[in-house]
Design a protein around this motif. Structure first.
Motif, PDB file in Angstrom:
ATOM      1  N   ASP A 182      -7.681  -5.487  -4.099  1.00 52.58           N
ATOM      2  CA  ASP A 182      -8.457  -4.412  -3.486  1.00 52.58           C
ATOM      3  C   ASP A 182      -7.504  -3.249  -3.189  1.00 52.58           C
ATOM      4  O   ASP A 182      -6.480  -3.446  -2.534  1.00 52.58           O
ATOM      5  CB  ASP A 182      -9.082  -4.918  -2.183  1.00 52.58           C
ATOM      6  N   PRO A 183      -7.793  -2.035  -3.657  1.00 48.59           N
ATOM      7  CA  PRO A 183      -6.901  -0.894  -3.408  1.00 48.59           C
ATOM      8  C   PRO A 183      -6.600  -0.681  -1.925  1.00 48.59           C
ATOM      9  O   PRO A 183      -5.526  -0.180  -1.571  1.00 48.59           O
ATOM     10  CB  PRO A 183      -7.678   0.297  -3.992  1.00 48.59           C
ATOM     11  N   ASP A 184      -7.514  -1.076  -1.058  1.00 48.65           N
ATOM     12  CA  ASP A 184      -7.318  -0.907   0.380  1.00 48.65           C
ATOM     13  C   ASP A 184      -6.160  -1.749   0.901  1.00 48.65           C
ATOM     14  O   ASP A 184      -5.634  -1.489   1.982  1.00 48.65           O
ATOM     15  CB  ASP A 184      -8.607  -1.287   1.116  1.00 48.65           C
ATOM     16  N   ARG A 185      -5.727  -2.750   0.099  1.00 48.57           N
ATOM     17  CA  ARG A 185      -4.633  -3.628   0.527  1.00 48.57           C
ATOM     18  C   ARG A 185      -3.276  -3.159   0.018  1.00 48.57           C
ATOM     19  O   ARG A 185      -2.265  -3.832   0.224  1.00 48.57           O
ATOM     20  CB  ARG A 185      -4.867  -5.073   0.038  1.00 48.57           C
ATOM     21  N   LEU A 186      -3.245  -2.007  -0.655  1.00 47.92           N
ATOM     22  CA  LEU A 186      -1.980  -1.494  -1.201  1.00 47.92           C
ATOM     23  C   LEU A 186      -1.560  -0.212  -0.497  1.00 47.92           C
ATOM     24  O   LEU A 186      -2.334   0.741  -0.416  1.00 47.92           O
ATOM     25  CB  LEU A 186      -2.109  -1.235  -2.708  1.00 47.92           C
ATOM     26  N   TRP A 187      -0.328  -0.206  -0.006  1.00 46.27           N
ATOM     27  CA  TRP A 187       0.284   0.981   0.583  1.00 46.27           C
ATOM     28  C   TRP A 187       1.444   1.408  -0.302  1.00 46.27           C
ATOM     29  O   TRP A 187       2.268   0.580  -0.690  1.00 46.27           O
ATOM     30  CB  TRP A 187       0.814   0.687   1.986  1.00 46.27           C
ATOM     31  N   LEU A 188       1.488   2.680  -0.629  1.00 45.17           N
ATOM     32  CA  LEU A 188       2.597   3.230  -1.399  1.00 45.17           C
ATOM     33  C   LEU A 188       3.439   4.101  -0.469  1.00 45.17           C
ATOM     34  O   LEU A 188       2.910   4.960   0.234  1.00 45.17           O
ATOM     35  CB  LEU A 188       2.070   4.057  -2.576  1.00 45.17           C
TER      36      LEU A 188
END
Length: 201
Positions: free
Chosen positions: A65-71
């Motif tokens: 889920d993109p919400d679980r990725l921090w850049l």
């Protein structure tokens, strides 16, 4: 790292790290509400036209889920080409990922530019956190960063927390998140049990 950045090998290495981080995070997420994963982006990666496509591919292939990725992007890298960076960050945010400014306080960003960057959080550099409660200037910088971030509706992450005193002061300041050896030393994925871990924050 500087040599990898200079030679350009940081691009394939960074791409591999992104892919592996998403894959690992997806396995945790399959067990319920798992913590997000953070991945640092280098200057070379940020300036690469295919960066957004690379992130999108890593998310799709892993099923994360993109919400679980921090850049995370360092403050100095953000300012190398601020106008182009804003466009890239907006495209990354459109994927649904989160963005944070790493090592904040060590670069040269102005408030005018900081307001333009579509970021979610500021990470206070560990060099300032180390002086909390001991060095008046460091303490003032951390307090100012926390206050500024909140005025811009951004979260704050304190880096390099190692003592009870630092943690207590950060809580007093209203800092939402922290990382460092106080909580845990780095461990391989097999030794980490994120869903059963007890928070000390």
């Amino acid at each position: 790292m500087p040599l990898a950045e200079e030679t350009g090998i940081i691009v394939p290495v960074g791409g591999w790290m992104l892919t592996e981080a998403c894959r690992q995070a997806a396995t945790w997420a399959g067990n319920g509400d798992a913590p997000a994963v953070s991945v640092n982006l280098s200057a070379r990666q940020l300036g690469r036209p295919k960066l957004v496509d690379d992130v999108d591919q890593a998310l799709r292939e892993s099923g994360l889920d993109p919400d679980r990725l921090w850049l995370e992007i360092t403050e100095s890298v953000l300012m190398e080409d601020a106008d182009t960076t804003v466009v890239t960050l907006e495209r990354l945010r459109a994927l649904g990922v989160h963005l944070s400014v790493d090592d904040f306080g060590t670069g040269y960003s102005s408030l005018a530019y900081l307001r333009r960057f579509p970021v979610d959080a500021l990470k206070v550099d560990r060099s300032f956190v180390a002086g909390l409660g001991e060095d008046a200037e460091d303490s003032a910088i951390v307090e100012a960063v926390v206050s500024m971030a909140h005025s811009l509706h951004l979260s704050v992450v304190a880096e390099g927390v190692e003592t009870d005193e630092q943690l207590a002061r950060l809580r007093e300041l209203g800092c939402e998140l922290a990382q460092g050896f106080y909580f845990a030393a780095p461990v391989p994925p097999a030794a980490l049990h994120p869903l059963g871990a007890q928070s000390r924050w």
